[in-house]
Design a protein around this motif. Structure first.
Motif, PDB file in Angstrom:
ATOM      1  N   ALA A  38       0.828  -1.203   0.000  1.00  0.00           N
ATOM      2  CA  ALA A  38       0.000   0.000   0.000  1.00  0.00           C
ATOM      3  C   ALA A  38       0.865   1.258   0.000  1.00  0.00           C
ATOM      4  CB  ALA A  38      -0.943  -0.003   1.205  1.00  0.00           C
ATOM      5  N   MET A  39       1.918   1.260   0.782  1.00  0.00           N
ATOM      6  CA  MET A  39       2.812   2.421   0.816  1.00  0.00           C
ATOM      7  C   MET A  39       3.491   2.620  -0.544  1.00  0.00           C
ATOM      8  SD  MET A  39       2.377   3.900   3.633  1.00  0.00           S
ATOM      9  CE  MET A  39       3.696   5.088   3.524  1.00  0.00           C
ATOM     10  N   PHE A  40       3.836   1.521  -1.193  1.00  0.00           N
ATOM     11  CA  PHE A  40       4.432   1.609  -2.520  1.00  0.00           C
ATOM     12  C   PHE A  40       3.442   2.236  -3.507  1.00  0.00           C
ATOM     13  CE2 PHE A  40       5.127  -0.312  -6.725  1.00  0.00           C
ATOM     14  CZ  PHE A  40       6.394   0.179  -6.995  1.00  0.00           C
ATOM     15  N   ARG A  41       2.189   1.743  -3.485  1.00  0.00           N
ATOM     16  CA  ARG A  41       1.162   2.294  -4.391  1.00  0.00           C
ATOM     17  C   ARG A  41       0.905   3.763  -4.085  1.00  0.00           C
ATOM     18  NH1 ARG A  41      -1.184  -2.872  -3.328  1.00  0.00           N
ATOM     19  NH2 ARG A  41      -2.519  -1.912  -1.759  1.00  0.00           N
ATOM     20  N   ILE A  42       0.880   4.117  -2.814  1.00  0.00           N
ATOM     21  CA  ILE A  42       0.654   5.512  -2.420  1.00  0.00           C
ATOM     22  C   ILE A  42       1.801   6.388  -2.918  1.00  0.00           C
ATOM     23  CG2 ILE A  42       0.607   7.055  -0.414  1.00  0.00           C
ATOM     24  CD1 ILE A  42      -1.089   4.851   0.990  1.00  0.00           C
ATOM     25  N   GLN A  43       3.015   5.906  -2.764  1.00  0.00           N
ATOM     26  CA  GLN A  43       4.170   6.665  -3.225  1.00  0.00           C
ATOM     27  C   GLN A  43       4.115   6.884  -4.738  1.00  0.00           C
ATOM     28  OE1 GLN A  43       7.914   4.672  -2.639  1.00  0.00           O
ATOM     29  NE2 GLN A  43       9.107   6.519  -3.039  1.00  0.00           N
ATOM     30  N   ILE A  44       3.759   5.850  -5.488  1.00  0.00           N
ATOM     31  CA  ILE A  44       3.650   5.962  -6.948  1.00  0.00           C
ATOM     32  C   ILE A  44       2.565   6.971  -7.317  1.00  0.00           C
ATOM     33  CG2 ILE A  44       3.003   4.730  -9.062  1.00  0.00           C
ATOM     34  CD1 ILE A  44       5.796   4.040  -8.024  1.00  0.00           C
ATOM     35  N   LEU A  45       1.423   6.893  -6.660  1.00  0.00           N
ATOM     36  CA  LEU A  45       0.327   7.822  -6.963  1.00  0.00           C
ATOM     37  C   LEU A  45       0.705   9.260  -6.630  1.00  0.00           C
ATOM     38  CD1 LEU A  45      -2.696   5.650  -5.815  1.00  0.00           C
ATOM     39  CD2 LEU A  45      -2.199   6.399  -8.152  1.00  0.00           C
ATOM     40  N   GLN A 103       3.731  10.472  -6.705  1.00  0.00           N
ATOM     41  CA  GLN A 103       4.664  10.882  -7.756  1.00  0.00           C
ATOM     42  C   GLN A 103       3.927  11.221  -9.047  1.00  0.00           C
ATOM     43  OE1 GLN A 103       7.406   7.616  -8.065  1.00  0.00           O
ATOM     44  NE2 GLN A 103       8.559   8.220  -6.238  1.00  0.00           N
ATOM     45  N   ARG A 104       2.941  10.407  -9.393  1.00  0.00           N
ATOM     46  CA  ARG A 104       2.146  10.672 -10.604  1.00  0.00           C
ATOM     47  C   ARG A 104       1.423  12.009 -10.498  1.00  0.00           C
ATOM     48  NH1 ARG A 104      -0.932   5.006 -11.943  1.00  0.00           N
ATOM     49  NH2 ARG A 104       0.907   3.873 -12.633  1.00  0.00           N
ATOM     50  N   LEU A 105       0.849  12.264  -9.337  1.00  0.00           N
ATOM     51  CA  LEU A 105       0.123  13.510  -9.147  1.00  0.00           C
ATOM     52  C   LEU A 105       1.054  14.709  -9.236  1.00  0.00           C
ATOM     53  CD1 LEU A 105      -2.662  14.689  -8.600  1.00  0.00           C
ATOM     54  CD2 LEU A 105      -2.204  14.471  -6.159  1.00  0.00           C
ATOM     55  N   GLU A 106       2.213  14.601  -8.620  1.00  0.00           N
ATOM     56  CA  GLU A 106       3.190  15.691  -8.668  1.00  0.00           C
ATOM     57  C   GLU A 106       3.669  15.924 -10.100  1.00  0.00           C
ATOM     58  OE1 GLU A 106       7.668  16.610  -6.986  1.00  0.00           O
ATOM     59  OE2 GLU A 106       6.362  15.283  -5.843  1.00  0.00           O
ATOM     60  N   ARG A 107       3.971  14.836 -10.806  1.00  0.00           N
ATOM     61  CA  ARG A 107       4.436  14.946 -12.193  1.00  0.00           C
ATOM     62  C   ARG A 107       3.341  15.537 -13.072  1.00  0.00           C
ATOM     63  NH1 ARG A 107       5.707  13.341 -17.026  1.00  0.00           N
ATOM     64  NH2 ARG A 107       7.248  12.017 -17.856  1.00  0.00           N
ATOM     65  N   HIS A 108       2.108  15.090 -12.857  1.00  0.00           N
ATOM     66  CA  HIS A 108       0.988  15.614 -13.637  1.00  0.00           C
ATOM     67  C   HIS A 108       0.828  17.117 -13.409  1.00  0.00           C
ATOM     68  CE1 HIS A 108      -2.889  15.865 -15.596  1.00  0.00           C
ATOM     69  NE2 HIS A 108      -3.354  16.475 -14.525  1.00  0.00           N
ATOM     70  N   THR A 109       0.974  17.548 -12.177  1.00  0.00           N
ATOM     71  CA  THR A 109       0.843  18.976 -11.863  1.00  0.00           C
ATOM     72  C   THR A 109       1.920  19.778 -12.590  1.00  0.00           C
ATOM     73  OG1 THR A 109      -0.069  18.415  -9.699  1.00  0.00           O
ATOM     74  CG2 THR A 109       0.757  20.649  -9.984  1.00  0.00           C
ATOM     75  N   GLU A 110       3.154  19.290 -12.548  1.00  0.00           N
ATOM     76  CA  GLU A 110       4.242  19.989 -13.230  1.00  0.00           C
ATOM     77  C   GLU A 110       4.015  20.028 -14.740  1.00  0.00           C
ATOM     78  OE1 GLU A 110       7.820  17.975 -12.150  1.00  0.00           O
ATOM     79  OE2 GLU A 110       7.644  18.518 -10.028  1.00  0.00           O
ATOM     80  N   LEU A 111       3.658  18.875 -15.314  1.00  0.00           N
ATOM     81  CA  LEU A 111       3.446  18.819 -16.761  1.00  0.00           C
ATOM     82  C   LEU A 111       2.240  19.643 -17.196  1.00  0.00           C
ATOM     83  CD1 LEU A 111       4.227  15.077 -17.587  1.00  0.00           C
ATOM     84  CD2 LEU A 111       5.601  17.098 -18.108  1.00  0.00           C
ATOM     85  N   SER A 112       1.244  19.723 -16.336  1.00  0.00           N
ATOM     86  CA  SER A 112       0.045  20.490 -16.683  1.00  0.00           C
ATOM     87  C   SER A 112       0.374  21.959 -16.911  1.00  0.00           C
ATOM     88  CB  SER A 112      -1.009  20.371 -15.575  1.00  0.00           C
ATOM     89  OG  SER A 112      -1.460  19.052 -15.481  1.00  0.00           O
TER      90      SER A 112
END
Length: 167
Positions: free
Chosen positions: A127-134, A136-145
């Motif tokens: 669960a911690m691994f999945r949370i960490q990935i999510l 990271q995805r959210l942070e990357r999406h915000t930057e790319l947006s």
């Protein structure tokens, strides 16, 4: 090879297709389909234009150009926000599941055997691994947006069909 009843019949040579030919046929068909798709140019602005612009058509007015630009930027923003919402909801679900499992573990800790504790620890790690990935995805999406929005704005400013905006 003569009768149908004995199971030994031969297909005429023009009807038999080997497995390799079938694979090649699929490859050729998929290649033809991709060529058709590639031939049609995609224009990011066409869905937002009020009419089909041709060289002899009058240019867009300033109001039309503003509406087109705003609609195009709003569409991108809506897609980006929708994607961020999806990632955020998945992150919230993972956090809620982890929290629920932690609460259950704390409540039943004294009555658990070592196997159940190992299962709990494995669940927490996953669960911690999945949370960490999510996250990271959210942070990357915000930057790319931010970059995508600025890039689209620049493209719109330089598009000749929206030249009325410059004046």
């Amino acid at each position: 090879r003569t009768g149908l009843g004995d199971g030994n019949f031969a297909l005429p040579r023009h009807l038999s297709v080997s497995a390799y030919d079938t694979g090649r046929s699929k490859l050729v068909l998929s290649h033809d389909e991709t060529e058709e798709v590639a031939e049609v140019p995609r224009d990011f602005l066409t869905p937002f234009l009020p009419r089909q612009l041709s060289p002899e058509a009058p240019p867009l007015t300033r109001e039309e150009a503003l509406r087109v630009r705003d609609d195009c930027l709003r569409s991108l923003k809506d897609r980006l926000v929708e994607r961020a919402t999806i990632v955020q909801s998945r992150l919230d679900e993972e956090n809620a599941a982890l929290s629920k499992r932690q609460t259950t573990f704390q409540r039943n800790r004294d009555h658990m055997d070592p196997r159940e504790e190992e299962e709990y620890e494995a669940f927490c790690q996953e669960a911690m691994f999945r949370i960490q990935i999510l996250e990271q995805r959210l942070e990357r999406h915000t930057e790319l947006s931010l970059h995508k929005y600025a890039e689209l704005d620049t493209r719109l400013r330089s598009d000749l069909r929206l030249a009325a905006l410059a004046g």
